[in-house]
Write a protein that holds these residues in place. Sequence first.
Motif, mmCIF file in Angstrom:
data_model
loop_
_atom_site.group_PDB
_atom_site.id
_atom_site.type_symbol
_atom_site.label_atom_id
_atom_site.label_comp_id
_atom_site.label_asym_id
_atom_site.label_seq_id
_atom_site.Cartn_x
_atom_site.Cartn_y
_atom_site.Cartn_z
ATOM 1 N N UNK A 47 0.887 -1.164 -0.046
ATOM 2 C CA UNK A 47 0.074 0.099 0.178
ATOM 3 C C UNK A 47 0.796 1.303 0.062
ATOM 4 N N UNK A 48 0.682 2.004 -1.021
ATOM 5 C CA UNK A 48 1.354 3.453 -1.157
ATOM 6 C C UNK A 48 0.592 4.526 -0.474
ATOM 7 N N UNK A 49 1.249 5.410 0.290
ATOM 8 C CA UNK A 49 0.209 6.441 0.846
ATOM 9 C C UNK A 49 -0.706 7.117 -0.172
ATOM 10 N N UNK A 50 -1.893 7.199 0.154
ATOM 11 C CA UNK A 50 -3.021 7.927 -0.575
ATOM 12 C C UNK A 50 -3.338 7.035 -1.458
ATOM 13 N N UNK A 51 -3.139 5.476 -1.553
ATOM 14 C CA UNK A 51 -3.756 4.572 -2.498
ATOM 15 C C UNK A 51 -3.936 3.417 -1.588
ATOM 16 N N UNK A 52 -4.981 2.599 -2.480
ATOM 17 C CA UNK A 52 -5.393 1.264 -1.977
ATOM 18 C C UNK A 52 -4.280 0.148 -1.702
#
Length: 145
Positions: free
Chosen positions: A108-113
Amino acid sequence: MAIGTDLEASILTASLLVSFGIENVWAKAISEAHGLILTQLGVHHVVYPEHDMGQRVAHLVRGCMLDYIEFEDDFAMVKTNPPADIIGLPLSNSAVRSRYGITVVAIKRPGAGFTYATPETVVEADDTIIVAGRTRVTERFSELQ
């Protein structure tokens, strides 16, 4: 069936549900002995919510895990931050499976699922990862941060 503290009511209710031919009976147990009796009565699924949550919380407060799920047969999935030695590398080059005995399942990347991890996935410092493997191995891996 969520009757747990009144053993007599729990056992009698479970017995009735099974005798009625209910195909999928789930019952809460508060001890191993209680669960054994429910199983002997024919309950299909016995759950131990207090015990299971206690184990989960114990894992979360003792280490660097963000979340933890343990399955039977010594298998767990752990949500954690990546250790420094795999950051900036594709998973295939990090040799995370052969070095640590775990599999990175999702990232999981920041701001993404969350997305499935692939051999080409490059792990970044601010990523959150889900790893799977033997319980003790996943615990040790989460402590590498």
